[in-house]
Design an enzyme around this catalytic site. Sequence first.
Site, PDB file in Angstrom:
ATOM      1  N   ASP A  86      37.968  32.298  38.325  1.00  0.00           N
ATOM      2  CA  ASP A  86      37.761  33.708  37.981  1.00  0.00           C
ATOM      3  C   ASP A  86      39.076  34.478  38.047  1.00  0.00           C
ATOM      4  O   ASP A  86      39.783  34.452  39.052  1.00  0.00           O
ATOM      5  CB  ASP A  86      36.749  34.342  38.948  1.00  0.00           C
ATOM      6  CG  ASP A  86      35.368  33.748  38.803  1.00  0.00           C
ATOM      7  OD1 ASP A  86      34.612  34.226  37.950  1.00  0.00           O
ATOM      8  OD2 ASP A  86      35.056  32.792  39.535  1.00  0.00           O
ATOM      9  N   ASP A 129      42.901  28.292  39.761  1.00  0.00           N
ATOM     10  CA  ASP A 129      41.780  29.150  40.116  1.00  0.00           C
ATOM     11  C   ASP A 129      40.907  29.337  38.875  1.00  0.00           C
ATOM     12  O   ASP A 129      41.339  29.058  37.747  1.00  0.00           O
ATOM     13  CB  ASP A 129      42.327  30.482  40.627  1.00  0.00           C
ATOM     14  CG  ASP A 129      41.241  31.483  40.929  1.00  0.00           C
ATOM     15  OD1 ASP A 129      40.261  31.108  41.593  1.00  0.00           O
ATOM     16  OD2 ASP A 129      41.375  32.652  40.501  1.00  0.00           O
ATOM     17  N   ASP A 189      45.056  34.442  40.698  1.00  0.00           N
ATOM     18  CA  ASP A 189      45.205  35.882  40.484  1.00  0.00           C
ATOM     19  C   ASP A 189      44.927  36.739  41.698  1.00  0.00           C
ATOM     20  O   ASP A 189      45.227  37.932  41.699  1.00  0.00           O
ATOM     21  CB  ASP A 189      44.244  36.326  39.375  1.00  0.00           C
ATOM     22  CG  ASP A 189      42.800  36.335  39.852  1.00  0.00           C
ATOM     23  OD1 ASP A 189      42.314  35.261  40.281  1.00  0.00           O
ATOM     24  OD2 ASP A 189      42.163  37.396  39.825  1.00  0.00           O
TER      25      ASP A 189
END
Length: 228
Positions: A8, A6, A181
């Site tokens: 961000d 991922d 996240d």
Amino acid sequence: MALFLDFDGTLSPIRADPGSVYLPPEGAGILLTLAARLRGGLVILSGRDVRDLALRVPQGLWRVGGHGAQICAPGAAPSNALKAAPAELVQRIQQIADPFPGVVVESKGEVLALHFRSAPDAGPQLEAEISAVIAGFSEYSLQTGKMVIEARPDHADKGKCVTAFLQRGEFAGRAPLMIGDDTTDEAAMRACLQAGGTAIKVGPGASVAPFRLDGPDDVWNWLREGLT
């Protein structure tokens, strides 16, 4: 290994202004070196529009935006002719956002993201209103993340994307690992686990991932260890 990362919150801290988010100075070199060692098996898998993502990560990597709906191969430039969300859906979600100062609707091709970091208390109301609107668009689902609510077509799914990559010739037989996240990364983590791979959750919160790192700095330390 096939490594799915991922962007961000994983490779860079989440910021109030998404346009200010970039890799750390040595980040591009680390990713390109790892991709070479993995024989191309490194994919940046983001909810961002792939055209935006391509401005922030090296061109020599697989770049996938829109939660898997927009794929850009290493060395290729992203297309400027991405399919857009239905105009009526865009209009109605913008109308929901308008009464809330600082709440922004971002168009990411077919995906629409409503950012409410500037009005966190409005989250439940915004989610309820957007959910009611999306109910009228059978091909769309609601997806929530960190201070963002997204309307996405059902094929824009990180889990489906991972599964599709593992069916590509150059990815076949690899053990997949997803690092992310947010709740938007959980589908990709589940896909990795189902394929005999594993996953790492970045930061706090419930997750299917069996392993955990505290934040982007720890992710980069982990990636550096892969170079030694």
